[in-house]
Structure formats: C-alpha cells, structure tokens
Design a protein around this motif. Structure first.
Motif: not given
Length: 52
Positions: A29-32, A37-39, A41-45
């Motif tokens: 769950x924590x990995x997902x 979260x990383x995705x 951040x990449x989308x917002x960037x």
C-alpha cells in the motif's frame, strides 16, 4: 520448498519474503501511494512546462 536463510539474506527484498502478511500488505500500500504521488508530481511539472 523451504526458503533457505543464507539465500534470503542476500536479496534486497529479503525482509518481505519472510515478513508476515500484514507487513507485506502495508508495504504494498505504501509503495502504491508513493508511486501515485510521484506520478502526480510529474504530471503537475508537465502541465507547468506545457503552459509556459
């Protein structure tokens, strides 16, 4: 086939091999959540770069 301790100790994910089910579930769950979260951040960037 039993897992041999000398083989398990060398693998980076060895703790998850012998961890109880709730621990493996929590790690999954924590990995997902971390990947999501990383995705985000990449989308917002990407949106900021695209908008100029």
């Amino acid at each position: 086939m039993p897992v041999l301790p000398e083989r398990v100790g060398r693998h980076p994910g060895s703790g998850l091999v012998i961890a109880p089910r709730p621990t493996r579930l929590a790690a999954t769950v924590l990995t997902a959540i971390g990947i999501a979260d990383a995705l985000h951040l990449l989308y917002d960037a990407g949106k900021k770069v695209a908008s100029g």
